[in-house]
Write a protein that holds these residues in place. Structure first.
Motif, PDB file in Angstrom:
ATOM      1  N   UNK A 146       0.825  -1.219   0.000  1.00 52.06           N
ATOM      2  CA  UNK A 146       0.000   0.000   0.000  1.00 52.06           C
ATOM      3  C   UNK A 146       0.856   1.264   0.000  1.00 52.06           C
ATOM      4  N   UNK A 147       2.127   1.127  -0.353  1.00 50.90           N
ATOM      5  CA  UNK A 147       3.045   2.267  -0.324  1.00 50.90           C
ATOM      6  C   UNK A 147       2.599   3.393  -1.257  1.00 50.90           C
ATOM      7  N   UNK A 148       2.176   3.044  -2.463  1.00 49.20           N
ATOM      8  CA  UNK A 148       1.749   4.072  -3.415  1.00 49.20           C
ATOM      9  C   UNK A 148       0.474   4.766  -2.944  1.00 49.20           C
ATOM     10  N   UNK A 149      -0.413   4.000  -2.322  1.00 46.96           N
ATOM     11  CA  UNK A 149      -1.632   4.597  -1.759  1.00 46.96           C
ATOM     12  C   UNK A 149      -1.261   5.574  -0.656  1.00 46.96           C
ATOM     13  N   UNK A 150      -0.296   5.188   0.174  1.00 42.92           N
ATOM     14  CA  UNK A 150       0.126   6.055   1.274  1.00 42.92           C
ATOM     15  C   UNK A 150       0.723   7.346   0.736  1.00 42.92           C
ATOM     16  N   UNK A 151       1.531   7.259  -0.300  1.00 43.00           N
ATOM     17  CA  UNK A 151       2.124   8.463  -0.908  1.00 43.00           C
ATOM     18  C   UNK A 151       1.037   9.379  -1.448  1.00 43.00           C
ATOM     19  N   UNK A 152       0.009   8.792  -2.020  1.00 42.90           N
ATOM     20  CA  UNK A 152      -1.101   9.576  -2.554  1.00 42.90           C
ATOM     21  C   UNK A 152      -1.875  10.264  -1.425  1.00 42.90           C
ATOM     22  N   UNK A 153      -2.052   9.555  -0.305  1.00 44.72           N
ATOM     23  CA  UNK A 153      -2.716  10.147   0.861  1.00 44.72           C
ATOM     24  C   UNK A 153      -1.925  11.350   1.360  1.00 44.72           C
ATOM     25  N   UNK A 154      -0.609  11.194   1.485  1.00 39.17           N
ATOM     26  CA  UNK A 154       0.236  12.289   1.949  1.00 39.17           C
ATOM     27  C   UNK A 154       0.161  13.477   0.988  1.00 39.17           C
ATOM     28  N   UNK A 155       0.211  13.193  -0.291  1.00 38.63           N
ATOM     29  CA  UNK A 155       0.192  14.255  -1.300  1.00 38.63           C
ATOM     30  C   UNK A 155      -1.104  15.074  -1.216  1.00 38.63           C
ATOM     31  N   UNK A 156      -2.221  14.389  -1.045  1.00 37.22           N
ATOM     32  CA  UNK A 156      -3.506  15.077  -1.056  1.00 37.22           C
ATOM     33  C   UNK A 156      -3.824  15.786   0.259  1.00 37.22           C
ATOM     34  N   UNK A 157      -3.234  15.331   1.357  1.00 36.98           N
ATOM     35  CA  UNK A 157      -3.563  15.916   2.663  1.00 36.98           C
ATOM     36  C   UNK A 157      -2.476  16.842   3.198  1.00 36.98           C
ATOM     37  N   UNK A 158      -1.334  16.906   2.504  1.00 40.81           N
ATOM     38  CA  UNK A 158      -0.236  17.754   2.961  1.00 40.81           C
ATOM     39  C   UNK A 158       0.585  17.137   4.070  1.00 40.81           C
ATOM     40  N   UNK A 159       0.384  15.854   4.317  1.00 36.95           N
ATOM     41  CA  UNK A 159       1.147  15.141   5.345  1.00 36.95           C
ATOM     42  C   UNK A 159       2.403  14.527   4.721  1.00 36.95           C
ATOM     43  N   UNK A 160       3.221  13.908   5.558  1.00 43.64           N
ATOM     44  CA  UNK A 160       4.427  13.238   5.076  1.00 43.64           C
ATOM     45  C   UNK A 160       4.804  12.159   6.081  1.00 43.64           C
ATOM     46  N   UNK A 161       5.816  11.372   5.741  1.00 46.38           N
ATOM     47  CA  UNK A 161       6.222  10.277   6.623  1.00 46.38           C
ATOM     48  C   UNK A 161       6.574  10.822   8.010  1.00 46.38           C
ATOM     49  N   UNK A 162       6.026  10.192   9.034  1.00 48.70           N
ATOM     50  CA  UNK A 162       6.304  10.585  10.407  1.00 48.70           C
ATOM     51  C   UNK A 162       5.373  11.640  10.960  1.00 48.70           C
ATOM     52  N   UNK A 163       4.495  12.177  10.121  1.00 46.39           N
ATOM     53  CA  UNK A 163       3.579  13.239  10.557  1.00 46.39           C
ATOM     54  C   UNK A 163       2.151  12.704  10.579  1.00 46.39           C
ATOM     55  N   UNK A 164       1.574  12.673  11.759  1.00 48.33           N
ATOM     56  CA  UNK A 164       0.206  12.206  11.918  1.00 48.33           C
ATOM     57  C   UNK A 164      -0.810  13.277  11.496  1.00 48.33           C
ATOM     58  N   UNK A 165      -1.940  12.819  11.022  1.00 48.96           N
ATOM     59  CA  UNK A 165      -3.085  13.711  10.830  1.00 48.96           C
ATOM     60  C   UNK A 165      -3.568  14.138  12.222  1.00 48.96           C
ATOM     61  N   UNK A 166      -3.860  15.413  12.439  1.00 46.85           N
ATOM     62  CA  UNK A 166      -4.342  15.852  13.761  1.00 46.85           C
ATOM     63  C   UNK A 166      -5.532  15.034  14.272  1.00 46.85           C
ATOM     64  N   UNK A 167      -6.396  14.612  13.368  1.00 53.20           N
ATOM     65  CA  UNK A 167      -7.552  13.804  13.776  1.00 53.20           C
ATOM     66  C   UNK A 167      -7.133  12.448  14.331  1.00 53.20           C
ATOM     67  N   UNK A 168      -5.959  11.955  13.921  1.00 54.58           N
ATOM     68  CA  UNK A 168      -5.485  10.659  14.416  1.00 54.58           C
ATOM     69  C   UNK A 168      -5.235  10.708  15.922  1.00 54.58           C
ATOM     70  N   UNK A 169      -4.814  11.858  16.435  1.00 53.72           N
ATOM     71  CA  UNK A 169      -4.626  12.008  17.885  1.00 53.72           C
ATOM     72  C   UNK A 169      -5.963  11.906  18.614  1.00 53.72           C
ATOM     73  N   UNK A 170      -6.990  12.497  18.032  1.00 53.67           N
ATOM     74  CA  UNK A 170      -8.318  12.447  18.640  1.00 53.67           C
ATOM     75  C   UNK A 170      -8.894  11.040  18.560  1.00 53.67           C
ATOM     76  N   UNK A 171      -8.641  10.340  17.452  1.00 51.48           N
ATOM     77  CA  UNK A 171      -9.105   8.959  17.307  1.00 51.48           C
ATOM     78  C   UNK A 171      -8.438   8.061  18.344  1.00 51.48           C
ATOM     79  N   UNK A 172      -7.120   8.202  18.504  1.00 54.03           N
ATOM     80  CA  UNK A 172      -6.405   7.390  19.487  1.00 54.03           C
ATOM     81  C   UNK A 172      -6.934   7.654  20.891  1.00 54.03           C
TER      82      UNK A 172
END
Length: 470
Positions: A215-241
């Motif tokens: 799923x590496x290519x899917x992950x790269x696409x997610x980062x590209x579209x959301x402005x995230x990158x490796x090692x950087x969580x989506x702020x909502x992920x903190x709330x989900x956890x």
């Protein structure tokens, strides 16, 4: 990391991997994140959670929670956290009401699906899969080649985690019409990535990671579209956890008391004694003690009422902690500098105390230990059977349902086999002879980890001749 602030417009990206062909209806007012929830809530992946263990496997009653009821509660708490955070961001001039509603829909969906990837028998099932791969595959490779080094394909299974399998399910395996799985929004997909690393780049001490190589290519696409990158969580992920922790920490205790394993009166008194110097907790306990259960309930129901009060009040406290912590660290979170720290750090001693209760009385009780032994044998034998049948070079045998190997292959769900033979680079189906060993391993683990507790035991019995098909 931390070079620039994350952008909520990108974080709330409602585009999909495959552009949706659904025609907009002016009478439908749901946003795309609410649409994500609607498209998955009735899925087989969600339904299977009703027969997957939260703490106690293979229950024949509704006394305790399953993964489904747990996920429903996480979904509700996650949505509440999103609303509280969103309204505060509105007051700060960062959000408008539309963004708040998008965040609520996103986290409601994320809460419901966060455990879809869990194998049979809960987190213990993850351990069984890891240990099996170590002995069945890696140890064999090392015996053949003393210079063998672990590749990413091996690390993906050596450190198998339900959270990682989760992404694979919603992007591929939960097929609706095609190879895109549930075809969620990029924002929703990003919010469920707890550890935004590969199995080879993770820095987590327990080797936690967020996506398989497949799923590496899917992950790269997610980062590209959301402005995230490796090692950087989506702020909502903190709330989900936080929502997940808030729910299971107290719910597992309630279930332990219901089952008769946790002596609540004794342990509650010990909790109060342990934190007698903490004025915040003491006020919390005073409010709990002030609410006395009606004497007419009887001793057992009165006890359960007190445990539920404890759960509700502690959950309320932890929700306030999570929200306050989110804003106390807002700049770090939005700079991508908060790392894998959780929002409940200030309550870690109380949380540690509550987790210890479940570990002491529930995870070591005869019922759970016995069923874990059953689970280990079941999962290992199923993995062995499918591995030995499918990891053969003779494709003709696998495709021949008159042969033993072919019969075993035939048992695997068609959607898993469809994904196995889809060439994502060439965008077309491929022959089984062109499938590599890593893809075959995914097929086996996809099928076994997707089973419910009861189905895994039932199939195990049938394949070993312990019981006959009905």
């Amino acid at each position: 990391m931390g070079a620039e602030m994350l952008d909520w417009d990108k974080l709330l990206c409602d585009e999909r991997i495959r552009t949706s062909t659904v025609v907009k209806d002016e009478h439908v007012t749901r946003n795309e994140f609410e649409a994500d929830y609607d498209r998955i809530v009735g899925s087989s992946s969600v339904r299977r959670l009703q027969d997957k263990a939260q703490v106690f496997p293979l229950q024949k009653n509704d006394v305790v929670r399953t993964r489904l009821t747990h996920s429903m509660e996480v979904s509700a708490i996650a949505r509440s956290l999103a609303k509280t955070v969103g309204l505060r961001l509105e007051r700060m001039g960062i959000f408008d009401r539309e963004k708040t509603e998008k965040l609520m829909g996103m986290l409601q969906t994320a809460g419901l699906i966060h455990d879809l990837g869990n194998p049979p028998f809960g987190h213990y099932g993850e351990t069984v899969i890891r240990n099996w791969y170590q002995s069945k595959v890696v140890d064999v490779k090392r015996n053949l080649d003393k210079h063998y080094k672990t590749e990413q394909e091996d690390a993906d299974f050596l450190y198998f985690d339900g959270n990682v399998q989760n992404l694979r399910i919603v992007t591929k395996l939960q097929t609706m019409n095609d190879r895109y799985g549930a075809n969620f929004t990029y924002g929703t997909l990003a919010s469920i990535i707890k550890y935004p690393y590969s199995s080879m780049t993770t820095t987590h001490p327990k080797h936690k990671f967020g996506y398989f190589k497949s799923e590496e290519e899917i992950m790269k696409s997610i980062w590209q579209h959301t402005g995230l990158s490796e090692g950087v969580r989506h702020p909502a992920a903190y709330l989900l956890e936080a929502a997940d922790d808030i729910v299971y920490i107290c719910d597992d205790i309630e279930d332990g008391v219901k089952k008769g394993y946790i002596p609540w009166n004794k342990e509650y008194d010990q909790i109060k004694q342990t934190f007698k110097e903490n004025t915040i907790y003491q006020k919390l306990f005073e409010r709990i003690d002030a609410k006395k259960a009606d004497a007419g309930l009887g001793e057992r129901e009165g006890l359960l009422a007190q445990v539920k009060l404890f759960r509700n009040y502690v959950q309320g406290h932890l929700i306030r902690t999570a929200v306050d912590s989110f804003f106390d660290h807002y700049e770090q979170i939005m700079n991508g500098e908060f790392g894998i720290t959780d929002l409940l750090e200030s309550d870690k001693e109380l949380i540690k105390c509550l987790k210890k209760l479940t570990a002491t009385y529930c995870f070591t009780c005869d019922e759970v230990l016995t069923l874990e032994i059953v689970g280990e044998r079941t999962i290992k034998e199923l993995l062995n059977i499918f591995y030995d049948a499918i990891h053969t070079s003779n494709v003709e045998v696998i495709e021949d349902s008159s042969k033993y190997e072919g019969k075993i292959y035939h048992l695997i769900s068609d959607n898993y086999k469809y994904i196995l033979t889809f060439d994502y680079k060439e965008n077309k189906q491929k022959s089984l002879k062109d499938v590599n060993e890593y893809e075959k391993m995914h097929l086996i683990v996809d099928f076994v980890s997707g089973m419910t507790d009861s189905y895994a035991v039932s199939l195990y019995k049938k394949l070993l001749g312990i019981s006959l098909p009905e």
